[in-house]
Design a protein around this motif. Sequence first.
Motif, PDB file in Angstrom:
ATOM      1  N   ILE A  55      69.440  20.855  45.012  1.00 34.08           N
ATOM      2  CA  ILE A  55      70.335  21.482  44.031  1.00 34.08           C
ATOM      3  C   ILE A  55      71.765  20.997  44.234  1.00 34.08           C
ATOM      4  CG2 ILE A  55      71.355  23.692  43.337  1.00 34.08           C
ATOM      5  CD1 ILE A  55      68.597  24.964  43.828  1.00 34.08           C
ATOM      6  N   GLU A  56      72.207  20.898  45.531  1.00 36.24           N
ATOM      7  CA  GLU A  56      73.566  20.437  45.802  1.00 36.24           C
ATOM      8  C   GLU A  56      73.736  18.987  45.349  1.00 36.24           C
ATOM      9  OE1 GLU A  56      76.159  22.007  46.763  1.00 36.24           O
ATOM     10  OE2 GLU A  56      75.127  23.938  46.940  1.00 36.24           O
TER      11      GLU A  56
ATOM     12  N   ASP B 221      72.036  17.407  42.999  1.00 41.06           N
ATOM     13  CA  ASP B 221      72.076  17.385  41.535  1.00 41.06           C
ATOM     14  C   ASP B 221      73.416  17.874  41.007  1.00 41.06           C
ATOM     15  OD1 ASP B 221      69.516  16.449  41.567  1.00 41.06           O
ATOM     16  OD2 ASP B 221      68.574  18.417  41.180  1.00 41.06           O
ATOM     17  N   ARG B 222      73.991  18.852  41.699  1.00 39.76           N
ATOM     18  CA  ARG B 222      75.290  19.359  41.256  1.00 39.76           C
ATOM     19  C   ARG B 222      76.371  18.297  41.419  1.00 39.76           C
ATOM     20  NH1 ARG B 222      76.791  24.764  44.088  1.00 39.76           N
ATOM     21  NH2 ARG B 222      74.971  25.387  42.852  1.00 39.76           N
TER      22      ARG B 222
ATOM     23  N   LYS C 102      75.892  15.023  41.414  1.00 38.74           N
ATOM     24  CA  LYS C 102      75.675  14.021  40.377  1.00 38.74           C
ATOM     25  C   LYS C 102      76.227  14.495  39.023  1.00 38.74           C
ATOM     26  CE  LYS C 102      71.488  11.993  42.410  1.00 38.74           C
ATOM     27  NZ  LYS C 102      70.044  11.759  42.206  1.00 38.74           N
ATOM     28  N   LEU C 103      75.987  15.755  38.724  1.00 42.37           N
ATOM     29  CA  LEU C 103      76.458  16.304  37.464  1.00 42.37           C
ATOM     30  C   LEU C 103      77.984  16.310  37.386  1.00 42.37           C
ATOM     31  CD1 LEU C 103      75.714  17.645  34.793  1.00 42.37           C
ATOM     32  CD2 LEU C 103      75.699  19.855  35.943  1.00 42.37           C
ATOM     33  N   THR C 104      78.630  16.603  38.525  1.00 39.00           N
ATOM     34  CA  THR C 104      80.101  16.611  38.547  1.00 39.00           C
ATOM     35  C   THR C 104      80.648  15.209  38.292  1.00 39.00           C
ATOM     36  OG1 THR C 104      80.065  18.464  40.099  1.00 39.00           O
ATOM     37  CG2 THR C 104      82.123  17.207  39.908  1.00 39.00           C
TER      38      THR C 104
ATOM     39  N   THR D 282      80.198  14.245  34.744  1.00 39.79           N
ATOM     40  CA  THR D 282      81.171  14.946  33.896  1.00 39.79           C
ATOM     41  C   THR D 282      82.527  14.255  33.947  1.00 39.79           C
ATOM     42  OG1 THR D 282      80.006  17.030  34.284  1.00 39.79           O
ATOM     43  CG2 THR D 282      82.246  17.176  33.427  1.00 39.79           C
TER      44      THR D 282
END
Length: 525
Positions: free
Chosen positions: A399-400, A402-403, A405-407, A410
Amino acid sequence: MDLLDDETPEGAPKSNAHEFTVSEISGAVKRVIEDQFGRVRVRGEIGRVSRPSSGHMYFDLKDDRSVVAAISWKGQVSKMQIRPEEGMEVIATGKMTTFPGQSKYQMIVETIEPAGAGALMAMLEARRKALAAEGLFAPERKRPIPYLPKVIGVVTSPSGAVIRDILHRLRDRFPRHVVIWPVAVQGQACAGEVARAIRGFNALPFDGPIARPDLLIVARGGGSLEDLWGFNEEIVVRAAAESEIPLISAVGHETDTTLIDFASDKRAPTPTAAAEMAVPVRADLIAWLREGEARMQRSTRARMEMRAQRLTDLARGLGRPEALTAQARQRFDASADRLGPALLGFTQRKRTRFGPVAALIRPQLLNNFLRDERKKLAGLTDRVTSALTRNRVDALRKIEADRAKLTGLTDRLRAAPQMRLNALGDRLDGLDRMRQTLGYTETLRRGYAVVRAGATGADGLVTTAQTASATASLQIEFADGRLSVAPENGQGGQQSLPPAQDTPPKPKSAPRAGKKKAPEQGSLF
């Protein structure tokens, strides 16, 4: 005589005749006619009938040679048994009088009666044929009378014997709910009231406070043709033909026939007969129902007996039940005899096999088995807990990641538009510099000039010396402005030019703004 001579105008003939006023002579004529014809009966044909809103009636009595004006006042019209119609031959009873306002005599008619049954019947027959031609008497328009109506509407006079006969007969045969609409059954108002009553019953709502009849009876006792004339009127016939509720007409005796009888759904010879047609006899109906019930019971009983006899007859063709089940019963008895010993032997064998095993079963063995199973269960629980813990840690790490990567994605998405704008701005600046470099204005700064024909330069570019010599005026554009010049041979003459040199001559400086141009200017060519 002397007084008469004094009153006579000079020159006028003298006379002893009495002088009447107009009113005096009209009154004298009125008295003479009323005295001589105090009460008269006049036979004639009715013509030009007029019924104004006042209620009076004006008409003519005529024969083949003369005409007498007649009038009936409102109160007299309401008492007439026969409604006068144009073309009817009648005998009018009344008195003669005069009408001074128009200097004519007239008859005040009190009563009217037909001149003869033949004339009245001829008019009735003509009316019947006219209404029949419209289809008001067609059999397909007639509706069936309900067998047992819940509500019966009666249109008749409430004070006559007719309504009592109808109610009495309904009470004897089959009591029903009766709604009475009171009307006049003869006279001038008869036709209108009967027609309104029929239409009023049809206009009642099904769920209103007054029950809507399932059947209508229009009834009246016997009488002369004149007494029954109201039921021959066209308004009554049309109302009966338009009625959605089945209608029985019972007007007069059996020998009396009126036009409503042709338009009604059923004609009764008398009002009592109409009540008999409206409902059946309750006692007869009860007897008929009881007889039908008895016949049904007899029929049911006979049918059941016939079915039972048929079943008995068919049963004889079957075999005896004891013979059909004897072998199966025998097999069952044999099996039952073997069942007891077999169960005992089976139990003994199982007990023999269980004895050695039961000797080996002790509480200590069971306790050891339970302890081993508890250990196995505890180990399995620890492994499951560890696996769950590891899976949870791995899930949190994923989860960390993926977070993160998402940041990053963005941030890149946010920076992409600005980078695109910067690149487009740089490209636009480069294109603008290229435009300025390739434009002819930069060429002018390097010492070149643009020559155009005409004082304003609107006639196009001049690219050859021959064209310039043939032009009256020229406009030359430099890097810092424009200058209008005229060739030396401005009239179209040609002038030879010196040979071209490798180094172009130095261009003359443009005149300063506001300074007048020299009158004599050398040729640029």
